[in-house]
Structures are given as structure tokens and as C-alpha cells.
Scaffold this motif. Structure first.
Motif, mmCIF file in Angstrom:
data_model
loop_
_atom_site.group_PDB
_atom_site.id
_atom_site.type_symbol
_atom_site.label_atom_id
_atom_site.label_comp_id
_atom_site.label_asym_id
_atom_site.label_seq_id
_atom_site.Cartn_x
_atom_site.Cartn_y
_atom_site.Cartn_z
ATOM 1 N N GLY B 121 -4.103 15.235 4.505
ATOM 2 C CA GLY B 121 -5.548 15.408 5.398
ATOM 3 C C GLY B 121 -5.496 14.915 6.283
ATOM 4 N N ILE B 122 -6.215 16.062 8.020
ATOM 5 C CA ILE B 122 -6.504 15.462 8.753
ATOM 6 C C ILE B 122 -6.772 14.105 9.249
ATOM 7 N N ILE B 123 -7.172 13.543 9.552
ATOM 8 C CA ILE B 123 -7.303 11.498 9.911
ATOM 9 C C ILE B 123 -8.632 12.173 10.098
ATOM 10 N N PRO B 124 -9.792 11.871 9.732
ATOM 11 C CA PRO B 124 -10.837 11.859 9.782
ATOM 12 C C PRO B 124 -11.820 12.006 11.263
ATOM 13 N N GLU B 125 -11.100 11.341 12.333
ATOM 14 C CA GLU B 125 -11.351 11.041 14.043
ATOM 15 C C GLU B 125 -11.294 12.457 14.780
ATOM 16 N N LEU B 126 -9.987 14.068 14.210
ATOM 17 C CA LEU B 126 -9.976 14.739 14.875
ATOM 18 C C LEU B 126 -10.399 15.475 13.756
#
Lengths: 279, 279
Positions: B121-126
Motif C-alpha cells: 500500500g501507499i504510505i499513510p502520509e500520502l
């Protein structure tokens, strides 16, 4: 995990040796060795480049060509060029050159980067011969808007040994396209060159980094030795050989036999009409 | 020759300034900001890379995301990943890793580089929000085996502002694909990073050489200033925001609204069954 093929040679390469598959399953791919890029007055020079830097790879490619022809291994040549009406040329690409030396402008060897013009042909020293594939392409990558992938699949070619110009532009782009499509690629270190030596070196470092994330690299002498051809003759083609003239992508300018397997009609068809939404 | 658009800003860039087209015609493209590449234990680290080098671009991409969202400009996120049965993974790619840390092997964040696994998954920040396109891709280039080009054409997007990781691999490959397809590209200098600083620098030099043969490059601050957003907030997303969780490519693991425009079903369909001739 890589499957070894005990009946076929392994080419010493970086970061790991390159196992050749069965004969017929690997091809020599020569990228864009065109007068437009190698001779004064062509598109390459019009962009401000020193075209003389590219000459040393010509005899290396000659030796490889002779060896592949001796062995009957597949050979593919590519030509970057556009249809005379420029319908296959993205406006962004058309804008890149300087005034008077853009794609389609008249140059000393005909219209710059236009299929069929003298300057667009492959240099005589590396002229294709009948049975070799000549693929025209409207972009840097040989897989974009062409039927190269389809042709490779049909022939069950899985491994590509790649040389030509320029290393970081058309050669690298083609390697990256091939890698994403599952082809095993070997970049031939002394058979590729750039207008910028630091870009050639960096490209070789990039493609073989991280375990060969894009390709392996090898020297032509190791390839020739691996396929059992150590000292092929590499003299200039005889002028009496009708296949030794520069190849252009118009059938009218080359022997018909040479064009039996040319890909350009379909390549052009694919490259047409794909930029209608571009401003 | 480039057509100026007096109603839209020009971004200071190298080798030439970058004229933005009308709103809706350009998109922010964020390549592969996945846990697999940025966090310890993922595919990037399994290849021997120092993943901490990539972190500084996260706040830069956050600022750009906030600005594009404020303005309602299109945003596209990509994810490199493979179907759990690996039918979309070329054998050549599968062989690259080391024993025990190859694609599909179990890792600390689930199976490495497999769609839908936590590490993929995409990192939570982005994290993407509803309305943003999330494109999964089986290769390095975002145009290969995906419907990205079709989606851009349908939306009449002609200009791409590109960041993400890694500069010389997936970002560069995507830029080259986009360039061959006629898209005008801007590489965001401080919004892209590599495990190898010299490869980042060389890629920037290569793409903007010869008059910007592949792309222009610009700093994020110049982009933000050009679109009239100089100081957007860039704090971490609230944990109360359901869109702020890592995005995976299985609808079961993310809010359905987030997936209204996800591209992965078609992307996977395209990426299947295309390597049957590979040994």
C-alpha cells in the motif's frame, strides 16, 4: 533459480553471467545506427551534438553482425523516423529542435528524421541484409507504437542483445520497455555509445544495479567468444552487394527482397492518429 | 514555437520554463510511494537498499498533494505490484531478488510486492483520497500493461508533473514512456529520490539534456508558487480521516468510495496472460 541451459553458452556479464537460450530464441538488436545520428548534418548534430563520438562502435557492430549472420541468429535493426506528413510526431517532440533544424525541416541529407529520406537510412557499414528485421519507430523506445513485441513473441525470441545509439536515450528506453515486458536483456558495452560519455557510463551502472534491475552488460569479445566466433572478418561491405546500401523505409529505395519482413507499414499504421488530443 | 497560454502560469524549469496548460489538462503523478519501497522489510530493502534515503521527499509530496487538492487539479498515484498468483510477473523479474526475499515471498508486511498486502500500500502520509486515480502496474513504467494512456486521453490530460520513487527506475521509465506518447513532462526535483544519489542526479541531467529530450525539471517551490499556493499546510493526515489509511489494491481493504475510480481491475486484466512464450 535461473534455469541453466547446459547446451548453450553463458556470456560473462555484470552483475551476473548471461545464459543464452536455444538458438533462435535470442536476437541482436541494433538501435538507430542511422546517418541522421552518426553523420554531420543530421538530426543528432542539429541538436548540438558531436556525432564523431559515435563512430568507434561501428566496427564492433560489424563484427557482431558478421558473427550473427554466420550462425544464422536473428538480427533486428531499428530506425527512428516519422511519416512525411508528421502525423506520427507528437507536437512536444516536434518543438524540441532549433528553428530550421526541427524534425521534417530540410537538411543536407533530406528532411530531418523523415522515413525514406537519405539521412534517415542506416549507415552503409551496417546495412541490413535480406531476412533481417528493420523496424521503424516514431519514438525513443522500440516497443512504443510498433509491433516489435508481437513479432518477438511470434518468433519466441526471449533474450535481446542490444547495441546502438544513443545509450541513455533510445537504447536505455528500449531496454526498459523490454525489461517490463519480460525479455532478458544484455547491453553490449562497446557496441553502444552516447554523445555524452558520462551518460553512457551512468546508464550502464543504472541498468545493472540492484542485481541487474533492467539488464546485464557484457563486452562484445565475450559475446563473440561465447558463440564460438572469435575473429570474424569485419571489413566494409562490398559495394557490389545490393543489400549494402543505406536502408530507408520506403520500398522504392531498397531491393524488394530486403523488405520482405520489414515492419514499417504496420509500425506506421500504429503510430498514426494517436495524438489527436494533444494541443 | 511552443504555444504560450497567457491565462496560465509558467513554471521556472530547466532547460526551459514549463508552460502549464489549462486547469484539468495537467496532473500530479506520484510514482510508487509504497511501504514496500519506503519502509524497512519491504521489497526495496530486500534488494539491499537503504530505504531511509527516500524519506525526505515525503513532506514535499504532501505539500504538492495539499495544493493540488485545494485547486481541484487531477492527481494520479501508482503502485507497483503483482497479482497473488504471480501470473502478471515476468520470470525475469521474479528471479531478480535473493532467496527468501523475492516477489511473492512472505515478508514482515505481507507477501512482497503483492497487490493488497499491507506492504504494497501507499504510505499513510500520502494516502489517496476519493476522486484520485490509483493505478497499479506490474512493471517499472506506468504505461506498460495498464490503461494509463487511455485514461489520460479520455480526460484530455496532456502535461504530467512527476515525482516519487525511485528516480532512475520507475520514475525515469514512466517519463520516457510518457515522452514517447507525446505528453509534456516535468520532473519535480525535490519530490523524487533514489537509493543512489548519483543515479538521481544523472537521471535529472539525462532527461533535460539536448533541449529537454525527455522532460524539464523544476523545484516544488516554483511549482507551488506558480499555481498560487505558497504555504499549504503539510501536517500528517488525521487518523480520523478514513482516506488516510494505507491504500491497497483490494477493495475489501479500503473504503468503497476511495475505489470509485481505481484502475486496478483493468490494469490487472491487461497485465495477465502476456508472458506465455517466456521460458
Amino acid at each position: 533459480m535461473p534455469k541453466a541451459n547446459p547446451t548453450m553458452p553463458v556470456i560473462p556479464a555484470k552483475p551476473a553471467d548471461f545464459q543464452l537460450p536455444a538458438p533462435g530464441r535470442f536476437a541482436l538488436v541494433i538501435i538507430d545506427m542511422q546517418r541522421d545520428f552518426l553523420e554531420p548534418g543530421g538530426f543528432g548534430e542539429s541538436l548540438g551534438n558531436n556525432v564523431h563520438r559515435l563512430r568507434p562502435i561501428v566496427p564492433v557492430l560489424q563484427r557482431l553482425l558478421v558473427a550473427f549472420r554466420m550462425r544464422g541468429f536473428p538480427v533486428i535493426h531499428t530506425i527512428e523516423g516519422h511519416h512525411p506528413d508528421l502525423t506520427d510526431c507528437p507536437p512536444a517532440k516536434l518543438r524540441r529542435g532549433k528553428d530550421g533544424s526541427r524534425i521534417g525541416d530540410p537538411g543536407p541529407m533530406g528532411r530531418i528524421l523523415i522515413l525514406g529520406e537519405p539521412g534517415n537510412g542506416i549507415i552503409p557499414e551496417l546495412a541490413p541484409v535480406p531476412g533481417e528485421l528493420v523496424l521503424t519507430k516514431p519514438g525513443k523506445g522500440a516497443f512504443c507504437r510498433t509491433d516489435l513485441e508481437s513479432m518477438l513473441r511470434v518468433q519466441a525470441i526471449t533474450h535481446l542483445l542490444v547495441g546502438g545509439v544513443t545509450t541513455e536515450v533510445c537504447v536505455q528506453t528500449t531496454l526498459r520497455e523490454a525489461n517490463d515486458r519480460g525479455f532478458e536483456c544484455l547491453l553490449i558495452e562497446d557496441a553502444t555509445e552516447s554523445y555524452f560519455p558520462e551518460f553512457k557510463q551512468s546508464t550502464m551502472d543504472m541498468v545493472r544495479a540492484q542485481g541487474g534491475i533492467v539488464a546485464a552488460t557484457a563486452h562484445s569479445s565475450d559475446i563473440l567468444r561465447s558463440i564460438g566466433v572469435t575473429e570474424p572478418s569485419a571489413g566494409p561491405p562490398s559495394t557490389a552487394n545490393p543489400a549494402a546500401r543505406p536502408v530507408n523505409a520506403t520500398a522504392a529505395q531498397a531491393p524488394s527482397s530486403l523488405h520482405a519482413r520489414l515492419a514499417f507499414p504496420l509500425g506506421l499504421a500504429i503510430s498514426r492518429n494517436l495524438f489527436p488530443l494533444h494541443p
